[in-house]
Design an enzyme around this catalytic site. Structure first.
Site, PDB file in Angstrom:
ATOM      1  N   ARG A 278      -2.372  25.726  38.614  1.00  0.00           N
ATOM      2  CA  ARG A 278      -3.271  26.437  39.537  1.00  0.00           C
ATOM      3  C   ARG A 278      -4.711  26.109  39.190  1.00  0.00           C
ATOM      4  O   ARG A 278      -5.103  26.198  38.021  1.00  0.00           O
ATOM      5  CB  ARG A 278      -3.086  27.957  39.385  1.00  0.00           C
ATOM      6  CG  ARG A 278      -1.741  28.447  39.776  1.00  0.00           C
ATOM      7  CD  ARG A 278      -1.739  29.928  40.002  1.00  0.00           C
ATOM      8  NE  ARG A 278      -2.221  30.738  38.884  1.00  0.00           N
ATOM      9  CZ  ARG A 278      -2.274  32.054  38.910  1.00  0.00           C
ATOM     10  NH1 ARG A 278      -1.910  32.703  39.992  1.00  0.00           N
ATOM     11  NH2 ARG A 278      -2.683  32.729  37.869  1.00  0.00           N
TER      12      ARG A 278
ATOM     13  N   THR B  12      -9.982  28.512  42.397  1.00  0.00           N
ATOM     14  CA  THR B  12      -9.438  28.829  43.733  1.00  0.00           C
ATOM     15  C   THR B  12      -8.033  29.419  43.663  1.00  0.00           C
ATOM     16  O   THR B  12      -7.555  29.995  44.649  1.00  0.00           O
ATOM     17  CB  THR B  12      -9.354  27.557  44.590  1.00  0.00           C
ATOM     18  OG1 THR B  12      -8.397  26.671  43.976  1.00  0.00           O
ATOM     19  CG2 THR B  12     -10.704  26.852  44.675  1.00  0.00           C
TER      20      THR B  12
ATOM     21  N   ASP C 226       0.345  35.187  30.579  1.00  0.00           N
ATOM     22  CA  ASP C 226       0.447  33.773  30.968  1.00  0.00           C
ATOM     23  C   ASP C 226       1.721  33.182  30.368  1.00  0.00           C
ATOM     24  O   ASP C 226       1.838  33.021  29.145  1.00  0.00           O
ATOM     25  CB  ASP C 226      -0.789  33.015  30.460  1.00  0.00           C
ATOM     26  CG  ASP C 226      -0.829  31.600  31.025  1.00  0.00           C
ATOM     27  OD1 ASP C 226      -1.799  31.255  31.715  1.00  0.00           O
ATOM     28  OD2 ASP C 226       0.134  30.830  30.770  1.00  0.00           O
TER      29      ASP C 226
ATOM     30  N   ASP D  73       1.363  29.837  28.254  1.00  0.00           N
ATOM     31  CA  ASP D  73       0.736  30.048  26.945  1.00  0.00           C
ATOM     32  C   ASP D  73       1.672  30.792  25.997  1.00  0.00           C
ATOM     33  O   ASP D  73       1.743  30.471  24.808  1.00  0.00           O
ATOM     34  CB  ASP D  73      -0.579  30.821  27.115  1.00  0.00           C
ATOM     35  CG  ASP D  73      -1.675  29.943  27.717  1.00  0.00           C
ATOM     36  OD1 ASP D  73      -1.547  28.708  27.656  1.00  0.00           O
ATOM     37  OD2 ASP D  73      -2.650  30.506  28.251  1.00  0.00           O
TER      38      ASP D  73
END
Ligand code: PRP
Ligand code: URA
Length: 209
Positions: free
Chosen positions: A104, A108, A200, A203
């Site tokens: 991603r 944006t 995340d 991660d």
């Protein structure tokens, strides 16, 4: 009508809760992701066709069953989908694996596709997209677009946690694609993180933060 299948098996709910916990370390996070993918695939293939065959036990001949119907291609979205792949190919060893790299854009939140490698016969197979997180839905829609351009007609999405916004975006763009998930959470933050979610996924899997 597009469908969202939410799995409520006690083992799935139990493992998902440990996965969400911020104290869960990388090793356990990877193991749980693999186990959840396996349990979700077990549930998602419940209606898969079988064919009657004969088999000889050490004592007698009898009839049994073998998996029939369309072969499967599992398509992990890099990076986080990789951790789900081994759980599913252990259950379905005849599955072929295709990889789609998408991240991603930080500002944006729109998907950026950087890698695609699919099995040559992917169009004849049922494609199972793997990504632990369905957030805005941009990455999943982009992956479905790639698979449809490659000729796939039967596509399913396996996402451990989904946001309502992502489910709506996938179904708006691809109403023929069903979603299989262990939870539909509350909402997205302004930065596109699922709440409560798990943080995340990439991660936490790979220790990159
Ligand atoms: C994460 C996640 C999904 C995507 C979901 O990947 O693994 O692929 O975000 O978000 P979306 O539904 O809003 O598109 P990320 O972009 O962090 O890439 P990475 O796995 O390579 O870190
Ligand atoms: N990607 C993640 O890894 N986590 C989220 O909450 C949203 C997107």
């Amino acid at each position: 009508m597009p469908t969202v299948h939410v799995f409520d098996h006690p083992l799935i709910r139990h493992k998902l809760t440990i996965l969400r916990d911020k104290r869960t370390g990388h090793k356990e996070f990877r193991e749980l992701t693999e186990e959840l993918a396996m349990l979700m695939a077990f549930e998602a293939t419940r209606a898969h066709p079988v064919r009657e065959i004969s088999v000889e036990t050490p004592l007698a001949a009898t009839t049994g069953w073998t998996i029939a119907g369309q072969e499967i291609a599992v398509i992990p979205i890099l990076r986080a989908g990789l951790a789900m792949e081994s759980g599913i190919t252990r259950l379905i060893p005849t599955a072929r694996v295709g990889h789609i790299g998408i991240y991603r854009d930080h500002d944006t939140l729109e998907p950026v596709s950087y890698f695609t490698k699919l099995p040559p016969d992917v169009a004849e197979r049922e494609a199972m997209i793997l990504d632990p997180m369905l957030a805005t839905g941009g990455s999943t829609v982009a992956a479905i677009d790639i698979l449809k351009r490659a000729g796939c007609r039967t596509i399913r999405v396996m996402a451990i946690i989904s946001a309502p916004e992502g489910v709506a975006r996938v179904h708006g763009a691809h109403p023929d694609v069903d979603i299989y998930t262990a939870a539909v959470d509350s909402h997205l933050t302004p930065h596109g993180y699922i709440v409560p979610g798990l943080g995340d996924a990439g991660d936490r899997l790979f220790g990159t933060k």
